[in-house]
Scaffold this active site. Structure first.
Site, PDB file in Angstrom:
ATOM      1  N   GLU A 270       0.748  -1.204   0.076  1.00 56.58           N
ATOM      2  CA  GLU A 270       0.098   0.040  -0.007  1.00 56.58           C
ATOM      3  C   GLU A 270       0.831   1.142   0.039  1.00 56.58           C
ATOM      4  OE1 GLU A 270      -3.663   2.010   2.507  1.00 56.58           O
ATOM      5  OE2 GLU A 270      -2.898   0.005   3.379  1.00 56.58           O
TER       6      GLU A 270
ATOM      7  N   ASP B 186       9.072   6.117  -6.704  1.00 50.10           N
ATOM      8  CA  ASP B 186       7.661   6.539  -6.386  1.00 50.10           C
ATOM      9  C   ASP B 186       7.943   8.022  -7.351  1.00 50.10           C
ATOM     10  OD1 ASP B 186       5.041   6.385  -5.568  1.00 50.10           O
ATOM     11  OD2 ASP B 186       5.436   7.870  -4.408  1.00 50.10           O
ATOM     12  N   SER B 187       6.830   8.191  -8.041  1.00 57.69           N
ATOM     13  CA  SER B 187       6.944   9.503  -8.837  1.00 57.69           C
ATOM     14  C   SER B 187       5.607  10.117  -9.057  1.00 57.69           C
ATOM     15  CB  SER B 187       7.513   9.041 -10.129  1.00 57.69           C
ATOM     16  OG  SER B 187       6.783   7.975 -10.825  1.00 57.69           O
TER      17      SER B 187
ATOM     18  N   GLY C  81       0.668   7.971 -18.772  1.00 57.39           N
ATOM     19  CA  GLY C  81       0.165   8.898 -17.591  1.00 57.39           C
ATOM     20  C   GLY C  81       0.059  10.258 -18.158  1.00 57.39           C
ATOM     21  N   TYR C  82       0.906  11.224 -17.406  1.00 58.30           N
ATOM     22  CA  TYR C  82       0.616  12.751 -17.851  1.00 58.30           C
ATOM     23  C   TYR C  82       1.239  12.958 -19.014  1.00 58.30           C
ATOM     24  CZ  TYR C  82      -1.827  12.830 -13.320  1.00 58.30           C
ATOM     25  OH  TYR C  82      -2.659  12.247 -12.222  1.00 58.30           O
TER      26      TYR C  82
ATOM     27  N   HIS D  96      12.740  12.663 -14.961  1.00 59.80           N
ATOM     28  CA  HIS D  96      12.920  12.735 -13.373  1.00 59.80           C
ATOM     29  C   HIS D  96      13.552  11.337 -13.221  1.00 59.80           C
ATOM     30  CE1 HIS D  96       9.129  11.720 -15.009  1.00 59.80           C
ATOM     31  NE2 HIS D  96       8.500  11.095 -13.707  1.00 59.80           N
TER      32      HIS D  96
HETATM   33  P1  IMP Z   1       3.904   5.449  -9.091  1.00 55.44           P
HETATM   34  O1  IMP Z   1       4.065   4.241 -10.208  1.00 55.44           O
HETATM   35  O2  IMP Z   1       3.171   5.055  -7.889  1.00 55.44           O
HETATM   36  O3  IMP Z   1       4.996   6.059  -9.194  1.00 55.44           O
HETATM   37  O4  IMP Z   1       2.963   6.314  -9.959  1.00 55.44           O
HETATM   38  C1  IMP Z   1       3.244   7.367 -10.516  1.00 55.44           C
HETATM   39  C2  IMP Z   1       2.170   8.065 -11.418  1.00 55.44           C
HETATM   40  O5  IMP Z   1       2.632   9.340 -11.560  1.00 55.44           O
HETATM   41  C3  IMP Z   1       2.012   7.315 -12.664  1.00 55.44           C
HETATM   42  O6  IMP Z   1       0.865   6.510 -12.520  1.00 55.44           O
HETATM   43  C4  IMP Z   1       1.492   8.400 -13.470  1.00 55.44           C
HETATM   44  O7  IMP Z   1       0.011   8.921 -13.332  1.00 55.44           O
HETATM   45  C5  IMP Z   1       2.612   9.749 -13.015  1.00 55.44           C
HETATM   46  N1  IMP Z   1       3.729   9.582 -13.767  1.00 55.44           N
HETATM   47  C6  IMP Z   1       5.024   9.299 -13.187  1.00 55.44           C
HETATM   48  N2  IMP Z   1       5.976   9.429 -14.136  1.00 55.44           N
HETATM   49  C7  IMP Z   1       5.397   9.876 -15.156  1.00 55.44           C
HETATM   50  C8  IMP Z   1       6.021  10.221 -16.489  1.00 55.44           C
HETATM   51  O8  IMP Z   1       7.206  10.030 -16.772  1.00 55.44           O
HETATM   52  N3  IMP Z   1       5.111  10.387 -17.217  1.00 55.44           N
HETATM   53  C9  IMP Z   1       3.821  10.580 -17.082  1.00 55.44           C
HETATM   54  N4  IMP Z   1       3.167  10.095 -15.932  1.00 55.44           N
HETATM   55  C10 IMP Z   1       4.056  10.136 -14.877  1.00 55.44           C
END
Ligand code: IMP
Length: 191
Positions: free
Chosen positions: A38, A67-68, A147-148, A174
């Site tokens: 979680e 985490d991003s 994603g975005y 990043h």
């Molecule tokens: P994580 O997998 O929990 O780190 O979720 C990070 C979320 O942030 C992803 O599901 C995307 O929505 C967004 N995200 C993170 N990195 C990127 C990227 O490089 N491009 C677009 N969206 C990103």
């Protein structure tokens, strides 16, 4: 060759990591399907540590987690750690952000990636964080990525992440920058 578990369920991420870690002598594996971690930390770092540490302890192997997310200035840093949960799918997440920024002049934003590597006992052995700056554009542009990506225009290239090929994205993103910083540390463990 030592195993390195990627603390993620995302097949797209493992492909990205395989390319970025091509010089590191490890067998990169996705976390076991049965393992659910979680993401309830309050920072990117908390979540990355939690993911890596749990996957390491459960698999008794080294693991790497990131985490991003995207932080938008005019929204007070949102969606931030909630990026993946801001709406039910990528299309709706983009729609929500564009709606919240409707009529807003300041479109500054940055992506953050925090990466953590844990030893088999769950102890954090490597950490890294990097950002990528840009703007949220008015309408999506480009077909690649996830994603975005289609609404984030990176500052130095003026391309959206969705308009970049993998090589360009890795050099300025990043995640690419955070990972590049720790390659020397990874080479000390995986040789
Ligand atoms: P994580 O997998 O929990 O780190 O979720 C990070 C979320 O942030 C992803 O599901 C995307 O929505 C967004 N995200 C993170 N990195 C990127 C990227 O490089 N491009 C677009 N969206 C990103």
């Amino acid at each position: 060759m030592k195993n390195l578990y990627l603390a993620s369920r995302n097949n797209g991420k493992i492909e990205e990591y395989k390319k970025l870690l091509s010089k590191v002598n490890c067998q990169l594996l996705l976390q076991p399907e049965t393992l659910e971690v979680e993401e309830d930390g309050l920072t990117f770092r908390d979540n990355a540590i939690k993911k890596a540490s749990e996957v390491s302890r459960k698999t008794n192997n080294f693991s790497i987690a990131d985490d991003s997310g995207i932080c938008i200035e005019a929204l007070g840093g949102k969606p931030g750690i909630y990026s993946s949960r801001y709406a039910e799918n990528d299309k709706k997440r983009i729609e929500r952000v564009l709606k919240e920024l409707h009529g807003v002049k300041n479109r500054s934003a940055f992506f953050v990636a925090n990466i953590c590597v844990c030893a088999p006992n769950g102890e954090v052995v490597i950490e890294s964080e990097a950002k990528c700056y840009g703007n949220v554009i008015l309408k999506p542009r480009g077909n690649g990525g996830f994603g975005y990506d289609p609404i984030f225009e990176e500052s130095s290239t003026r391309l959206t992440f969705a308009e970049m090929n993998n090589v360009i994205k890795d050099s300025c993103s990043h995640r690419g920058k955070a990972l590049k910083k720790i390659i020397p540390d990874l080479l000390q463990i995986f040789y």
